[in-house]
Design a protein around this motif. Sequence first.
Motif, PDB file in Angstrom:
ATOM      1  N   ARG A   1      15.790  -7.670 -16.176  1.00 52.12           N
ATOM      2  CA  ARG A   1      17.206  -7.492 -15.154  1.00 52.12           C
ATOM      3  C   ARG A   1      17.983  -6.949 -15.724  1.00 52.12           C
ATOM      4  NH1 ARG A   1      20.855 -10.496 -14.212  1.00 52.12           N
ATOM      5  NH2 ARG A   1      20.408 -12.042 -15.269  1.00 52.12           N
ATOM      6  N   HIS A   2      18.337  -7.665 -16.793  1.00 53.58           N
ATOM      7  CA  HIS A   2      19.533  -6.835 -18.617  1.00 53.58           C
ATOM      8  C   HIS A   2      18.595  -6.062 -19.117  1.00 53.58           C
ATOM      9  CE1 HIS A   2      21.789 -10.186 -19.193  1.00 53.58           C
ATOM     10  NE2 HIS A   2      21.105 -10.513 -18.697  1.00 53.58           N
ATOM     11  N   LEU A   3      17.516  -5.405 -19.219  1.00 52.18           N
ATOM     12  CA  LEU A   3      17.004  -4.653 -19.577  1.00 52.18           C
ATOM     13  C   LEU A   3      17.145  -2.651 -18.377  1.00 52.18           C
ATOM     14  CD1 LEU A   3      13.841  -5.381 -22.199  1.00 52.18           C
ATOM     15  CD2 LEU A   3      16.531  -4.988 -22.194  1.00 52.18           C
ATOM     16  N   LYS A   4      17.235  -3.730 -17.064  1.00 52.32           N
ATOM     17  CA  LYS A   4      17.147  -2.728 -15.961  1.00 52.32           C
ATOM     18  C   LYS A   4      16.232  -2.419 -15.939  1.00 52.32           C
ATOM     19  CE  LYS A   4      21.924  -1.050 -16.510  1.00 52.32           C
ATOM     20  NZ  LYS A   4      22.413  -2.105 -15.641  1.00 52.32           N
ATOM     21  N   ILE A   5      14.797  -3.263 -16.130  1.00 49.57           N
ATOM     22  CA  ILE A   5      13.612  -3.013 -15.725  1.00 49.57           C
ATOM     23  C   ILE A   5      13.015  -3.880 -14.308  1.00 49.57           C
ATOM     24  CG2 ILE A   5      10.976  -3.155 -16.340  1.00 49.57           C
ATOM     25  CD1 ILE A   5      12.249  -2.579 -18.975  1.00 49.57           C
ATOM     26  N   ASP A   6      12.498  -3.180 -13.474  1.00 54.62           N
ATOM     27  CA  ASP A   6      11.579  -3.812 -12.040  1.00 54.62           C
ATOM     28  C   ASP A   6      10.372  -4.427 -13.193  1.00 54.62           C
ATOM     29  OD1 ASP A   6      11.342  -4.940  -9.344  1.00 54.62           O
ATOM     30  OD2 ASP A   6      10.015  -2.578  -9.484  1.00 54.62           O
ATOM     31  N   PRO A   7      11.177  -6.411 -12.933  1.00 54.87           N
ATOM     32  CA  PRO A   7       9.259  -6.388 -13.217  1.00 54.87           C
ATOM     33  C   PRO A   7       8.633  -6.146 -12.323  1.00 54.87           C
ATOM     34  CG  PRO A   7      11.368  -7.939 -12.153  1.00 54.87           C
ATOM     35  CD  PRO A   7      11.863  -6.886 -11.424  1.00 54.87           C
ATOM     36  N   GLU A   8       9.060  -5.795 -11.156  1.00 50.46           N
ATOM     37  CA  GLU A   8       7.056  -6.332 -10.219  1.00 50.46           C
ATOM     38  C   GLU A   8       6.689  -4.677 -10.785  1.00 50.46           C
ATOM     39  OE1 GLU A   8       4.413  -6.300  -7.391  1.00 50.46           O
ATOM     40  OE2 GLU A   8       5.867  -8.194  -7.850  1.00 50.46           O
ATOM     41  N   THR A   9       7.356  -3.742 -10.723  1.00 50.86           N
ATOM     42  CA  THR A   9       6.785  -2.261 -10.676  1.00 50.86           C
ATOM     43  C   THR A   9       6.211  -2.742 -12.854  1.00 50.86           C
ATOM     44  OG1 THR A   9       8.274  -0.708 -10.337  1.00 50.86           O
ATOM     45  CG2 THR A   9       7.264  -0.054 -11.318  1.00 50.86           C
ATOM     46  N   ALA A  10       6.829  -3.183 -13.802  1.00 46.67           N
ATOM     47  CA  ALA A  10       6.378  -2.779 -15.020  1.00 46.67           C
ATOM     48  C   ALA A  10       4.893  -3.697 -14.886  1.00 46.67           C
ATOM     49  CB  ALA A  10       7.772  -3.623 -15.846  1.00 46.67           C
ATOM     50  N   LEU A  11       5.054  -4.796 -14.202  1.00 40.27           N
ATOM     51  CA  LEU A  11       3.829  -5.993 -13.555  1.00 40.27           C
ATOM     52  C   LEU A  11       2.798  -5.155 -13.351  1.00 40.27           C
ATOM     53  CD1 LEU A  11       2.302  -8.460 -14.383  1.00 40.27           C
ATOM     54  CD2 LEU A  11       2.746  -9.120 -12.805  1.00 40.27           C
ATOM     55  N   ARG A  12       3.316  -4.286 -11.999  1.00 37.87           N
ATOM     56  CA  ARG A  12       2.185  -3.293 -11.358  1.00 37.87           C
ATOM     57  C   ARG A  12       1.502  -2.169 -12.725  1.00 37.87           C
ATOM     58  NH1 ARG A  12       5.295  -0.791  -8.060  1.00 37.87           N
ATOM     59  NH2 ARG A  12       4.863  -2.596  -6.738  1.00 37.87           N
TER      60      ARG A  12
ATOM     61  N   GLU B   1       0.458  -1.060   0.148  1.00 36.42           N
ATOM     62  CA  GLU B   1       0.584   0.148   0.061  1.00 36.42           C
ATOM     63  C   GLU B   1       1.317   1.017  -0.176  1.00 36.42           C
ATOM     64  OE1 GLU B   1      -3.190   0.474   3.446  1.00 36.42           O
ATOM     65  OE2 GLU B   1      -3.828  -1.736   1.953  1.00 36.42           O
ATOM     66  N   VAL B   2       1.461   1.308   0.640  1.00 34.69           N
ATOM     67  CA  VAL B   2       3.129   2.721   0.552  1.00 34.69           C
ATOM     68  C   VAL B   2       3.012   2.153  -1.133  1.00 34.69           C
ATOM     69  CG1 VAL B   2       5.059   3.174   0.811  1.00 34.69           C
ATOM     70  CG2 VAL B   2       3.815   2.145   2.966  1.00 34.69           C
ATOM     71  N   ALA B   3       3.695   1.321  -1.429  1.00 39.92           N
ATOM     72  CA  ALA B   3       3.930   1.319  -3.215  1.00 39.92           C
ATOM     73  C   ALA B   3       2.826   2.047  -4.181  1.00 39.92           C
ATOM     74  CB  ALA B   3       4.115   0.096  -3.219  1.00 39.92           C
ATOM     75  N   ASP B   4       1.124   1.810  -3.564  1.00 39.62           N
ATOM     76  CA  ASP B   4       0.625   1.852  -4.116  1.00 39.62           C
ATOM     77  C   ASP B   4       0.369   3.473  -4.576  1.00 39.62           C
ATOM     78  OD1 ASP B   4      -1.745   1.429  -5.794  1.00 39.62           O
ATOM     79  OD2 ASP B   4      -2.964   2.605  -4.160  1.00 39.62           O
ATOM     80  N   ALA B   5       0.808   4.122  -3.003  1.00 39.66           N
ATOM     81  CA  ALA B   5       0.517   5.498  -2.761  1.00 39.66           C
ATOM     82  C   ALA B   5       1.657   6.222  -3.651  1.00 39.66           C
ATOM     83  CB  ALA B   5       0.481   5.418  -1.002  1.00 39.66           C
ATOM     84  N   ILE B   6       2.701   5.572  -3.221  1.00 41.39           N
ATOM     85  CA  ILE B   6       3.927   6.168  -4.391  1.00 41.39           C
ATOM     86  C   ILE B   6       3.901   5.709  -5.911  1.00 41.39           C
ATOM     87  CG2 ILE B   6       6.249   5.822  -5.033  1.00 41.39           C
ATOM     88  CD1 ILE B   6       6.747   4.870  -2.076  1.00 41.39           C
ATOM     89  N   ALA B   7       3.078   5.233  -5.713  1.00 39.22           N
ATOM     90  CA  ALA B   7       2.758   5.640  -7.840  1.00 39.22           C
ATOM     91  C   ALA B   7       1.566   6.521  -8.682  1.00 39.22           C
ATOM     92  CB  ALA B   7       2.321   3.989  -8.245  1.00 39.22           C
ATOM     93  N   ARG B   8       0.814   6.385  -7.452  1.00 35.74           N
ATOM     94  CA  ARG B   8      -0.283   7.264  -7.439  1.00 35.74           C
ATOM     95  C   ARG B   8      -0.057   8.678  -7.083  1.00 35.74           C
ATOM     96  NH1 ARG B   8      -3.598   7.144  -4.240  1.00 35.74           N
ATOM     97  NH2 ARG B   8      -3.110   5.486  -2.452  1.00 35.74           N
ATOM     98  N   ASN B   9       1.130   8.834  -6.378  1.00 41.07           N
ATOM     99  CA  ASN B   9       2.203  10.453  -6.116  1.00 41.07           C
ATOM    100  C   ASN B   9       0.844  11.550  -5.261  1.00 41.07           C
ATOM    101  OD1 ASN B   9       3.926  12.593  -6.236  1.00 41.07           O
ATOM    102  ND2 ASN B   9       2.517  13.257  -7.836  1.00 41.07           N
TER     103      ASN B   9
END
Length: 263
Positions: free
Chosen positions: A207-218, A49-57
């Motif tokens: 990982r090779h593309l320096k993309i966080d998979p969790e963030t990308a999927l979210r 929920e912390v991460a969600d609040a950050i994503a929503r700014n």
Amino acid sequence: MPADTASPADIMPLAQIMARLRDPQLGCPWDVAQDFASIAPYTIEEAYEVADAIARNDMAALCDELGDLLLQVVFHARMAEQANAFALQDVIDAISAKMVRRHPHVFGDGADRTTGHAQWEVIKAQERAEKEPDPSALAGVALALPSLLRAEKLQKRAARTGFDWPDTQGAVAKIHEELDEVHGAATPDEQEEEVGDLLFAVVNLARHLKIDPETALRKANIKFERRFRAMEADAGDRFVELSLEDKEALWQRAKQKLKASDG
């Protein structure tokens, strides 16, 4: 270590509230009944929920969710204190000492600040070797981590030993290989195994593309939800009865309508 000029935050009122809540005679029955295992899912939920609040700014929500997450720390510490294991002050002292120890480039004398992250990883590895009897490079990657995050951490650990693709081409080829194996799987168990391998390979590419998979999927989840809701809004009450072709047309319309904001 130089003193911080800001006024220190006082966590004790929250600790005192939790002590009262956990009081066997005067506390809340629900809080008293909890243990580490029963509270752990709430701790994970609050972090998301912390991460969600950050994503929503949403700074107001972030303030609120950080408080909920802090409560989880206090809750666990109080249970540990009641079990004579450790107390909240031990938690604070341990993380404070760790942060200073792992940042010699900041708190040391005349240190090179440009070596920060590299030093952090070296010191962390040394600490792990001192307390971890398992000699594997994969030792200490927590089983309870979300699977995407754990896959990424396992791959990073393996990569430090040289077991890694030199570029993205190998990672992409592995995805195609795993997809072919999904198609060739004959039983539900084989399909599950091969889909797992495919997901692991996709995390490797991220990982090779320096993309966080969790963030990308979210973000993909958010995009799908917005487009699907737009489809429902366009169709109204008749949405469920529409054919797949009609729904696909609605999807394409929603995709175009939201394309600018989705990126």
